[in-house]
Design a protein around this motif. Structure first.
Motif, PDB file in Angstrom:
ATOM      1  N   PRO A   1      54.387 -17.797 105.735  1.00  0.00           N
ATOM      2  CA  PRO A   1      54.151 -18.792 104.665  1.00  0.00           C
ATOM      3  C   PRO A   1      52.974 -18.388 103.785  1.00  0.00           C
ATOM      4  CG  PRO A   1      54.182 -19.827 106.847  1.00  0.00           C
ATOM      5  CD  PRO A   1      54.244 -18.350 107.076  1.00  0.00           C
ATOM      6  N   ARG A   2      53.069 -18.819 102.559  1.00  0.00           N
ATOM      7  CA  ARG A   2      52.051 -18.519 101.553  1.00  0.00           C
ATOM      8  C   ARG A   2      50.645 -18.929 102.004  1.00  0.00           C
ATOM      9  NH1 ARG A   2      52.549 -17.870  96.109  1.00  0.00           N
ATOM     10  NH2 ARG A   2      51.257 -19.202  94.803  1.00  0.00           N
ATOM     11  N   SER A   3      50.575 -20.102 102.673  1.00  0.00           N
ATOM     12  CA  SER A   3      49.258 -20.606 103.095  1.00  0.00           C
ATOM     13  C   SER A   3      48.642 -19.661 104.135  1.00  0.00           C
ATOM     14  CB  SER A   3      49.396 -22.006 103.678  1.00  0.00           C
ATOM     15  OG  SER A   3      50.372 -21.988 104.692  1.00  0.00           O
ATOM     16  N   LEU A   4      49.496 -19.087 104.977  1.00  0.00           N
ATOM     17  CA  LEU A   4      48.992 -18.158 105.998  1.00  0.00           C
ATOM     18  C   LEU A   4      48.504 -16.869 105.329  1.00  0.00           C
ATOM     19  CD1 LEU A   4      48.570 -17.289 108.911  1.00  0.00           C
ATOM     20  CD2 LEU A   4      50.936 -16.564 108.979  1.00  0.00           C
ATOM     21  N   LEU A   5      49.297 -16.408 104.352  1.00  0.00           N
ATOM     22  CA  LEU A   5      48.876 -15.200 103.617  1.00  0.00           C
ATOM     23  C   LEU A   5      47.502 -15.412 103.001  1.00  0.00           C
ATOM     24  CD1 LEU A   5      51.764 -13.752 101.427  1.00  0.00           C
ATOM     25  CD2 LEU A   5      50.877 -12.939 103.616  1.00  0.00           C
ATOM     26  N   ALA A   6      47.337 -16.575 102.360  1.00  0.00           N
ATOM     27  CA  ALA A   6      46.062 -16.858 101.677  1.00  0.00           C
ATOM     28  C   ALA A   6      44.908 -16.842 102.680  1.00  0.00           C
ATOM     29  CB  ALA A   6      46.143 -18.205 100.968  1.00  0.00           C
ATOM     30  N   ALA A   7      45.124 -17.428 103.864  1.00  0.00           N
ATOM     31  CA  ALA A   7      44.066 -17.462 104.890  1.00  0.00           C
ATOM     32  C   ALA A   7      43.741 -16.035 105.364  1.00  0.00           C
ATOM     33  CB  ALA A   7      44.502 -18.346 106.056  1.00  0.00           C
ATOM     34  N   LEU A   8      44.783 -15.209 105.520  1.00  0.00           N
ATOM     35  CA  LEU A   8      44.554 -13.826 105.980  1.00  0.00           C
ATOM     36  C   LEU A   8      43.843 -12.999 104.905  1.00  0.00           C
ATOM     37  CD1 LEU A   8      47.914 -13.148 107.868  1.00  0.00           C
ATOM     38  CD2 LEU A   8      45.672 -13.544 108.896  1.00  0.00           C
ATOM     39  N   TYR A   9      44.220 -13.238 103.635  1.00  0.00           N
ATOM     40  CA  TYR A   9      43.528 -12.544 102.538  1.00  0.00           C
ATOM     41  C   TYR A   9      42.031 -12.849 102.616  1.00  0.00           C
ATOM     42  CZ  TYR A   9      47.895 -11.887  99.700  1.00  0.00           C
ATOM     43  OH  TYR A   9      49.118 -11.523  99.200  1.00  0.00           O
ATOM     44  N   ARG A  10      41.725 -14.121 102.874  1.00  0.00           N
ATOM     45  CA  ARG A  10      40.314 -14.529 102.865  1.00  0.00           C
ATOM     46  C   ARG A  10      39.542 -13.946 104.050  1.00  0.00           C
ATOM     47  NH1 ARG A  10      38.094 -19.096  99.880  1.00  0.00           N
ATOM     48  NH2 ARG A  10      36.250 -19.981 100.847  1.00  0.00           N
ATOM     49  N   LEU A  11      40.270 -13.763 105.159  1.00  0.00           N
ATOM     50  CA  LEU A  11      39.630 -13.185 106.350  1.00  0.00           C
ATOM     51  C   LEU A  11      39.336 -11.698 106.171  1.00  0.00           C
ATOM     52  CD1 LEU A  11      41.511 -14.174 109.630  1.00  0.00           C
ATOM     53  CD2 LEU A  11      39.106 -14.572 109.058  1.00  0.00           C
ATOM     54  N   ALA A  12      40.121 -11.054 105.305  1.00  0.00           N
ATOM     55  CA  ALA A  12      40.060  -9.589 105.226  1.00  0.00           C
ATOM     56  C   ALA A  12      38.877  -9.117 104.398  1.00  0.00           C
ATOM     57  CB  ALA A  12      41.362  -9.053 104.636  1.00  0.00           C
ATOM     58  N   ARG A  13      38.109  -8.192 104.928  1.00  0.00           N
ATOM     59  CA  ARG A  13      36.971  -7.636 104.195  1.00  0.00           C
ATOM     60  C   ARG A  13      37.454  -6.674 103.109  1.00  0.00           C
ATOM     61  NH1 ARG A  13      31.531  -6.831 104.682  1.00  0.00           N
ATOM     62  NH2 ARG A  13      31.627  -9.062 105.040  1.00  0.00           N
ATOM     63  N   VAL A  14      38.638  -6.075 103.342  1.00  0.00           N
ATOM     64  CA  VAL A  14      39.164  -5.106 102.371  1.00  0.00           C
ATOM     65  C   VAL A  14      40.669  -5.338 102.194  1.00  0.00           C
ATOM     66  CG1 VAL A  14      39.537  -2.633 101.915  1.00  0.00           C
ATOM     67  CG2 VAL A  14      37.474  -3.365 103.132  1.00  0.00           C
ATOM     68  N   ALA A  15      41.156  -5.237 100.961  1.00  0.00           N
ATOM     69  CA  ALA A  15      42.611  -5.215 100.735  1.00  0.00           C
ATOM     70  C   ALA A  15      42.974  -3.832 100.217  1.00  0.00           C
ATOM     71  CB  ALA A  15      43.023  -6.264  99.724  1.00  0.00           C
ATOM     72  N   LEU A  16      44.037  -3.281 100.800  1.00  0.00           N
ATOM     73  CA  LEU A  16      44.530  -1.970 100.368  1.00  0.00           C
ATOM     74  C   LEU A  16      45.800  -2.197  99.560  1.00  0.00           C
ATOM     75  CD1 LEU A  16      44.264   0.449 103.429  1.00  0.00           C
ATOM     76  CD2 LEU A  16      43.313   0.797 101.148  1.00  0.00           C
ATOM     77  N   VAL A  17      45.707  -2.041  98.255  1.00  0.00           N
ATOM     78  CA  VAL A  17      46.870  -2.226  97.381  1.00  0.00           C
ATOM     79  C   VAL A  17      47.052  -0.895  96.652  1.00  0.00           C
ATOM     80  CG1 VAL A  17      47.881  -3.593  95.538  1.00  0.00           C
ATOM     81  CG2 VAL A  17      46.283  -4.671  97.130  1.00  0.00           C
ATOM     82  N   THR A  18      47.875  -0.025  97.244  1.00  0.00           N
ATOM     83  CA  THR A  18      47.926   1.346  96.736  1.00  0.00           C
ATOM     84  C   THR A  18      49.351   1.802  96.408  1.00  0.00           C
ATOM     85  OG1 THR A  18      47.962   2.079  99.041  1.00  0.00           O
ATOM     86  CG2 THR A  18      45.829   2.067  97.938  1.00  0.00           C
ATOM     87  N   PRO A  19      50.044   1.050  95.508  1.00  0.00           N
ATOM     88  CA  PRO A  19      51.388   1.492  95.139  1.00  0.00           C
ATOM     89  C   PRO A  19      51.370   2.832  94.411  1.00  0.00           C
ATOM     90  CG  PRO A  19      50.643  -0.252  93.675  1.00  0.00           C
ATOM     91  CD  PRO A  19      49.625  -0.149  94.775  1.00  0.00           C
ATOM     92  N   MET A  20      52.465   3.584  94.573  1.00  0.00           N
ATOM     93  CA  MET A  20      52.600   4.869  93.886  1.00  0.00           C
ATOM     94  C   MET A  20      52.860   4.623  92.397  1.00  0.00           C
ATOM     95  SD  MET A  20      52.157   6.281  96.650  1.00  0.00           S
ATOM     96  CE  MET A  20      52.159   8.033  96.337  1.00  0.00           C
ATOM     97  N   ARG A  21      53.477   3.470  92.099  1.00  0.00           N
ATOM     98  CA  ARG A  21      53.753   3.064  90.718  1.00  0.00           C
ATOM     99  C   ARG A  21      54.179   1.604  90.808  1.00  0.00           C
ATOM    100  NH1 ARG A  21      52.615   5.858  85.918  1.00  0.00           N
ATOM    101  NH2 ARG A  21      52.945   7.780  87.066  1.00  0.00           N
ATOM    102  N   GLU A  22      53.689   0.755  89.930  1.00  0.00           N
ATOM    103  CA  GLU A  22      54.044  -0.663  90.045  1.00  0.00           C
ATOM    104  C   GLU A  22      53.856  -1.384  88.721  1.00  0.00           C
ATOM    105  OE1 GLU A  22      53.249  -2.807  93.543  1.00  0.00           O
ATOM    106  OE2 GLU A  22      54.304  -4.403  92.493  1.00  0.00           O
ATOM    107  N   GLY A  23      54.779  -2.333  88.423  1.00  0.00           N
ATOM    108  CA  GLY A  23      54.693  -3.086  87.168  1.00  0.00           C
ATOM    109  C   GLY A  23      53.354  -3.801  87.067  1.00  0.00           C
TER     110      GLY A  23
END
Ligand code: GDG
Length: 457
Positions: free
Chosen positions: A344-366
């Motif tokens: 669920p979206r709410s869980l994602l949001a909580a995990l995002y907040r817990l994370a010290r780093v986000a790795l968003v490394t697409p090879m190509r993305e809109g």
């Protein structure tokens, strides 16, 4: 007020709670309907041997959802075939993965025609029509001969590649001709807009008429960038609301004093998941003191599993994951946690907040909405660090991120190290440069800006 008619491959009918599915497009389009009487037309997601030519209609609040079923052949040729095995890889610069078949292309055109015939019966003369994404590029060209003179706009959610790349795909010149039947074409970034304009000039000898407007073959279309946003306040609120949740509590206990690195992506080769795991492996090898002090959680909901390239990818990711966890893990510490369920979206949001780093490394993305959701979910007093690929559209806006080339494992590994060691002051300063522009250009801005431009063509 004209009525708004939205057309997309899949339609997100709200569930009993009225919330609908959690995906980015569903949220974005819900926002677009604010203030309009609306109709949302597209594939139901169902397959039937002999689908009824009459669509199923569901009325919910001010929006009428109009759903068509496809035949198994339609799904194979139009959706799994031309859209996802030829257009998707080409538009993401993966020419080697693009598998063109004339039968699939014919199926793609056939489904666009079927959609157009069913839709034409429902559109009223003053309706604004807004078509979404690469599945439906020929739709306006199919609607015009049926007598539709309405304003029709198109938004392209994925990258528009350089003309030399698009030109490798058979049928691409026909697609460019079809583009000219839209009054306006919206893309995510200026780079995409420039690529599309150059293709129209090179392939159709289009000529500039006025700012952003090109004319060819007696038609004219406006090409402009509208970077898609998210519902920033919703993410901020949901992430800050400390709701007791089993998975979040379990993650907190499991982490102990370890730092969390998070990745959230549909399992797709454009997202660079395997390359990212290898960069993290490089980081652990070069920084042995960090072993046991960090956990990388990768959420990767399975997608398009009927397309062979996605099955190959899934196997390759599992193999890389197993190798890294096997060779670098220790009793009591797994370097990478990997899950393929949807949360669920709410869980994602909580995990995002817990994370010290986000790795968003697409090879190509809109664009990449996950990068924006991560920034919005941070605690303003103690925000985490975003590592972002230079090839994501979001990198044009989120300049406070650590911007990396996802093809360079050493560079990504170094960024992980820098992110984990970054001091409080720099984290706050970087986050502040990103949250303001995110708020200014949120999803309501995006929908309103596109529709305003469409209405004034
Ligand atoms: C296309 C373009 C462009 C993911 N896992 C879960 C979940 N998600 C949500 C994310 C985000 C959305 O799905 C994914 O959006 P992205 O933008 O990251 O990527 P695509 O799906 O490839 O979207 C992209 C986008 O269209 C919009 O124009 O940005 O470039 O490729 O919102 O949060 N949501 C939930 N559970 C999950 O497990 N609830």
């Amino acid at each position: 007020m004209p009525r708004l008619v939205v057309v997309s491959n899949r339609v997100a009918v709200p569930d009993v709670t009225g919330k609908g599915t959690a995906g980015g497009l569903a949220v974005a389009l819900r926002e677009a309907f604010q203030g309009y009487q609306g109709l949302w037309f597209g594939w139901s997601g169902r397959v039937a041997a002999q689908p009824s030519p009459l669509p199923r209609i569901v009325d919910k609040e001010d929006v009428q959802y109009v759903l068509l079923d496809l035949t198994p052949l339609d799904r194979r040729e139009y959706y799994n075939g031309f859209a996802n095995r030829a257009l998707w890889p080409t538009m993401h610069y993966r020419v080697g993965l693009s598998d063109f078949s004339r039968a699939d292309y014919t199926g793609y055109l056939r489904v666009n025609r079927t959609f157009a015939v069913a839709l034409a019966k429902l559109v009223l003369p003053n309706d604004l029509v807004w078509v979404h994404d690469y599945h439906l590029i020929p739709l306006a060209a199919e609607l015009r001969p049926l007598g539709l003179a309405n304003l029709i706009g198109y938004f392209h959610h994925i990258p528009w590649p350089a003309p030399e790349v698009l030109g490798t795909l058979p049928g691409s010149t026909d697609l460019l001709r079809a583009i000219m039947d839209f009054n306006i074409v919206g893309v995510q970034t200026e780079r995409d807009a420039d690529n599309l304009r150059r293709a129209l000039i090179q392939e159709l000898s289009a000529a500039s008429q006025k700012l952003n407007v090109l004319g060819a073959h007696g038609k004219s279309t406006c090409v402009k960038s509208f970077p898609i946003g998210i519902d920033v306040s919703d993410f901020q609120e949901v992430a800050a609301r400390a709701r007791p949740n089993r998975i979040v509590s379990q993650t907190i206990v499991g982490l102990g004093s370890r730092k969390l690195i998070i990745g959230v992506d549909r399992l797709d080769y454009s997202k660079g998941i395997r390359e990212r795991m290898e960069a993290y492996e490089r980081f652990l090898v070069s920084n042995p003191d960090e072993r046991g002090h960090v956990t990388y959680l990768q959420i990767a909901p399975t997608s398009r599993s009927e397309v062979p390239e996605y099955e190959t990818l899934s196997r390759a990711v599992n193999e890389t994951l197993g190798r890294i966890n096997g060779s670098l893990g220790e009793p009591g510490w797994v370097p990478i946690q990997y899950v393929t369920s949807t949360y669920p979206r709410s869980l994602l949001a909580a995990l995002y907040r817990l994370a010290r780093v986000a790795l968003v490394t697409p090879m190509r993305e809109g664009m990449n909405l996950v990068a924006k959701e991560y920034v919005a979910s941070q605690d303003p007093l103690d925000p985490g660090v975003l590592i972002l690929s230079k090839f994501a559209g979001a990198a044009q806006q989120l300049t406070g991120a650590l911007i990396v080339n996802p093809n360079d494992k050493f560079e990504v590994a170094e960024a992980i190290r820098e992110a984990l060691r970054m001091g409080h002051e720099e984290r706050v300063a970087r986050w502040r440069t990103m949250i303001g522009p995110l708020r200014d250009r949120d999803v309501s801005w995006w929908a309103a800006a596109f529709l305003k431009e469409l209405a004034t063509q």
